[in-house]
Design a protein around this motif. Structure first.
Motif, PDB file in Angstrom:
ATOM      1  N   VAL A 546       0.745  -1.086   0.054  1.00 33.74           N
ATOM      2  CA  VAL A 546      -0.009   0.039   0.008  1.00 33.74           C
ATOM      3  C   VAL A 546       1.126   0.997  -0.048  1.00 33.74           C
ATOM      4  O   VAL A 546       1.733   1.456   0.952  1.00 33.74           O
ATOM      5  N   ASP A 547       0.781   2.147  -0.921  1.00 30.87           N
ATOM      6  CA  ASP A 547       1.735   3.251  -1.081  1.00 30.87           C
ATOM      7  C   ASP A 547       1.049   4.474  -0.573  1.00 30.87           C
ATOM      8  O   ASP A 547      -0.219   4.727  -0.447  1.00 30.87           O
ATOM      9  N   ALA A 548       2.063   5.131   0.344  1.00 27.52           N
ATOM     10  CA  ALA A 548       1.562   6.438   0.911  1.00 27.52           C
ATOM     11  C   ALA A 548       2.372   7.307   0.104  1.00 27.52           C
ATOM     12  O   ALA A 548       3.486   7.472   0.466  1.00 27.52           O
ATOM     13  N   THR A 549       1.693   8.098  -0.573  1.00 25.87           N
ATOM     14  CA  THR A 549       2.317   9.044  -1.830  1.00 25.87           C
ATOM     15  C   THR A 549       2.562  10.422  -1.263  1.00 25.87           C
ATOM     16  O   THR A 549       1.612  11.081  -0.391  1.00 25.87           O
ATOM     17  N   ILE A 550       3.684  10.704  -1.232  1.00 25.72           N
ATOM     18  CA  ILE A 550       3.844  12.238  -0.880  1.00 25.72           C
ATOM     19  C   ILE A 550       3.908  13.072  -2.077  1.00 25.72           C
ATOM     20  O   ILE A 550       5.145  12.981  -2.866  1.00 25.72           O
ATOM     21  N   ASN A 551       2.926  13.951  -2.437  1.00 29.85           N
ATOM     22  CA  ASN A 551       3.159  14.801  -3.674  1.00 29.85           C
ATOM     23  C   ASN A 551       3.603  16.167  -3.273  1.00 29.85           C
ATOM     24  O   ASN A 551       3.372  16.814  -2.218  1.00 29.85           O
ATOM     25  N   PRO A 552       4.784  16.528  -3.943  1.00 33.27           N
ATOM     26  CA  PRO A 552       5.179  17.849  -3.835  1.00 33.27           C
ATOM     27  C   PRO A 552       4.456  18.974  -4.325  1.00 33.27           C
ATOM     28  O   PRO A 552       3.673  18.930  -5.101  1.00 33.27           O
ATOM     29  N   PHE A 553       4.768  20.259  -3.712  1.00 33.32           N
ATOM     30  CA  PHE A 553       4.116  21.399  -4.228  1.00 33.32           C
ATOM     31  C   PHE A 553       4.667  21.875  -5.473  1.00 33.32           C
ATOM     32  O   PHE A 553       5.935  21.608  -5.678  1.00 33.32           O
ATOM     33  N   ALA A 554       3.891  22.371  -6.437  1.00 36.60           N
ATOM     34  CA  ALA A 554       4.314  23.235  -7.535  1.00 36.60           C
ATOM     35  C   ALA A 554       5.483  24.479  -7.071  1.00 36.60           C
ATOM     36  O   ALA A 554       4.958  25.323  -6.239  1.00 36.60           O
ATOM     37  N   ILE A 555       6.459  24.656  -7.770  1.00 32.50           N
ATOM     38  CA  ILE A 555       7.323  25.714  -7.590  1.00 32.50           C
ATOM     39  C   ILE A 555       7.668  26.520  -8.622  1.00 32.50           C
ATOM     40  O   ILE A 555       8.252  25.978  -9.944  1.00 32.50           O
ATOM     41  N   ALA A 556       7.132  27.736  -9.019  1.00 27.73           N
ATOM     42  CA  ALA A 556       7.147  28.361 -10.556  1.00 27.73           C
ATOM     43  C   ALA A 556       8.765  29.143 -10.472  1.00 27.73           C
ATOM     44  O   ALA A 556       9.198  29.031  -9.450  1.00 27.73           O
ATOM     45  N   GLY A 557       9.179  28.990 -11.728  1.00 25.71           N
ATOM     46  CA  GLY A 557      10.466  29.638 -12.089  1.00 25.71           C
ATOM     47  C   GLY A 557      10.673  29.557 -13.696  1.00 25.71           C
ATOM     48  O   GLY A 557      10.262  28.619 -14.347  1.00 25.71           O
ATOM     49  N   PHE A 558      11.558  30.491 -14.145  1.00 25.99           N
ATOM     50  CA  PHE A 558      11.617  30.459 -15.467  1.00 25.99           C
ATOM     51  C   PHE A 558      12.756  31.368 -15.878  1.00 25.99           C
ATOM     52  O   PHE A 558      13.252  32.375 -15.021  1.00 25.99           O
TER      53      PHE A 558
END
Length: 623
Positions: A546-558
């Protein structure tokens, strides 16, 4: 010797060394057969009942027979020393050893004695073995030897003990025991129900019993096993002990190829755990098991865990100097584990806890590894500790087995309340690990009782204190019983509990699980613990990840590159993004491409906005 030593030491402490009082005490001990007559000097001396051994480890029980000394230093010749009066020492390396004893008598003087090559440990020596006073001796693997009870050639065996030895020579087709002398306390009412020697036709006390002997029915004489192993048990109660026995053993070495045979327990399993026992004859010296699922073992008596459901063929190939033999039992083992649970993973944005869930037919157990590992909790839901990266957990379904009952049920008849200080216990075998949930007892007084589970050497495995009301009641023990022989369920001294001394009919057994075979007072007495409630281990499914998934936050940059003539290339440098939204700052230009190219139509200074998005939200960058 201990009585003599401490009497003389007491006299020395009170009156001084080499005084008339010490002389009188020494001669008094001598008059009753303890030690030698008084001499006004220190004389160092010692002996040992057995000084040569054929295998390691070899334990020697030294007996101090010094005169007029109160302190001692032993040197065993292998780098080890002792200051005990009568030490036991174990030699772990083959060789010949000098033994030195230094004796100090204070004002009487000192003396020392060196006995050269006094201890010999060599494979060329005759095997002379002394049983432990209690517990299990090292398995004897030589073809010939001599065995004494725990008292050795000149002493008595111990009270209230179970001493066990297995003789299993390599390559033997059978083993013969020949009793030279025999003196074991007789029982009463026609039974060996106090002390006895019991002999088993195989490698343990779970093998077929060939009988019990005491002075009531005389020496076993000469006995021969049907296979290459034989086991002896010397049982004694808390009363009289006698000289015991002297016994020689010999073996017949195989002169033909072995004949393969085996048994297993259980035949059908919901856990996958199966124990296999070699029953081959004609002295095999090597074994090859094929469990039918692609896995093998070279152990003589392996235990194996099947991971998948199915019906399996099991084969055994045995070999000796003269050849080999094979037996295959088709459709022998059926594995029927519960259906694996249905699981649902969970997710969290960024580090933190994650909620997981699973469902099945029983109780869900959660683990941190695909096998083994640490159990983390039970129940249909599980909340992880705080984690910073995706982690896999595992769930399995446990279905509890029904209770089974075994034992004497006459908890208020055919007996009386036992009130004496003697400790008594039931002796039983367990062929499959299980739990003793509860027992029925009958008490004449309210109060706490300490109840213990011990192994066959008397070592405590578990203990519990139970407040037992007066009258017949069922008490909870929850003892985890291991596989073993001659285990003990032990009551306290002065128990005020019912025990049966009539209508007893050992063994009380659940086939393939538990057999209550005896009490420490013999087969005519049943002590305290009636109608055992036994549970086998839970049926256990395969583990499911059973996977406990950690989704990262989006970080803007260009970043951007001016290509001239108003044309600009934008390069996405964001992290963890799933969509992009650009505003080029001129009031009309936008894009949803990750790295767009845009041409401005008029000169000017523009602010560019990048908005990136994923399942955990959005982030914005400006230039």
């Amino acid at each position: 010797n201990d009585a003599k030593y401490y009497s003389i030491v007491s006299a020395i402490d009170l009156f001084g060394a080499c005084t008339p009082q010490v002389e009188a005490t020494t001669n008094a001990m001598y008059a009753v057969g303890l030690g030698s007559a008084y001499v006004p000097t220190v004389i160092a001396d010692f002996t040992a009942p057995v000084t040569s051994g054929c295998i390691t480890p070899f334990t020697v029980n030294f007996q101090n027979i010094s005169s007029n000394a109160s302190s001692f230093v032993w040197n065993f010749g292998d780098g080890n020393t002792s200051t005990l009066v009568n030490p036991s020492h174990t030699y772990n390396i083959y060789g010949n050893y000098n033994v030195t004893l230094n004796a100090n008598g204070g004002a009487c003087g000192t003396d020392s004695i060196l006995k050269s090559s006094y201890i010999s440990v060599s494979t060329s020596n005759p095997c002379i073995v002394i049983l432990p006073l209690d517990g299990t001796a090292t398995t004897q693997t030589t073809c010939t030897g001599k065995l004494f009870d725990g008292g050795g050639p000149s002493g008595n065996y111990a009270d209230n003990s179970d001493a066990i030895v297995t003789i299993s020579p390599s390559g033997a087709s059978n083993v013969t025991l020949n009793f030279i002398s025999f003196d074991v306390e007789p029982g009463d009412a026609g039974y060996c129900n106090y002390d006895y020697v019991e002999i088993f036709d195989g490698p343990s006390t779970a093998s077929t019993s060939l009988g019990q002997w005491c002075n009531l029915n005389g020496s076993p004489g000469t006995l021969t096993s049907t296979g290459g192993s034989i086991t002896l048990l010397l049982h004694s109660d808390q009363g009289l002990n006698l000289a015991g026995f002297e016994m020689d053993w010999s073996c017949s070495l195989a002169s033909t190829p072995p004949v393969a045979n085996f048994s297993n327990n259980p035949i059908s399993t919901c856990t996958g755990d199966v124990s296999f026992t070699d029953l081959s004859s004609n002295g095999p010296t090597s074994w090859l098991w094929d469990f039918g699922d692609g896995n093998t073992s070279t152990l003589q008596n392996p235990s194996y865990t099947y991971n998948n459901n199915g019906t399996y063929n099991v084969s055994l190939t045995v070999t000796n100097t003269y050849g080999s033999d094979n037996i295959t039992n088709s459709n022998l083992v059926t594995v029927n584990k519960p259906t694996a649970p249905i699981v649902n993973g969970g997710a969290n944005c960024g580090a933190g806890t994650v909620n997981l869930s699973a469902s099945g037919s029983g109780v869900i157990h959660w683990f941190d590894a695909a096998s083994g590992g640490t159990e983390l909790g039970t129940g249909n839901s599980f909340t992880t500790p705080s984690i910073s990266s995706t982690t896999t957990y595992y769930a399995e379904d446990h279905i509890a087995q029904a209770s089974q009952y075994v034992g004497n049920t006459q908890s208020s008849s055919n007996g009386s309340t036992f009130t004496y200080t003697n400790e008594h216990y039931l002796i039983f075998d367990c062929t499959k690990a299980c739990t003793l949930i509860s027992v029925e007892v009958n008490a004449t007084t309210n109060g706490n009782r300490v109840i213990e589970l011990r192994d066959n050497s008397g070592a405590t495995l578990q203990t519990t204190t139970v407040n037992i009301p007066s009258g017949v009641s069922r008490i909870t023990l929850n003892f985890n019983i291991p596989v073993g022989t001659n285990l003990r369920l032990v009551g306290p001294g002065s128990p005020n509990l019912w025990r049966s001394n009539a209508g007893v009919s050992f063994p009380y057994a659940i086939a393939g699980l538990v057999s209550i075979n005896n009490s420490d007072a013999g087969t005519q007495h049943y002590y305290y613990f009636y109608d055992w409630e036994i549970k086998e281990p839970d049926c256990v499914s395969s583990r499911v990840p059973v996977d406990a998934t950690i989704n990262p936050f989006a970080i803007a940059g260009f970043s951007l590159t001016d290509n001239g003539l108003g044309n600009v290339s934008f390069t996405d440098a964001s992290q963890n993004s799933s969509s992009w939204n650009w505003n080029f700052g001129d009031g009309s230009g936008t894009s949803i491409v990750a790295s767009p190219n845009y041409t401005y139509l008029a000169d000017g200074t523009y602010t560019i906005t990048q908005i990136v998005t994923n399942s955990c939200g959005t982030d914005t960058s400006y230039q």
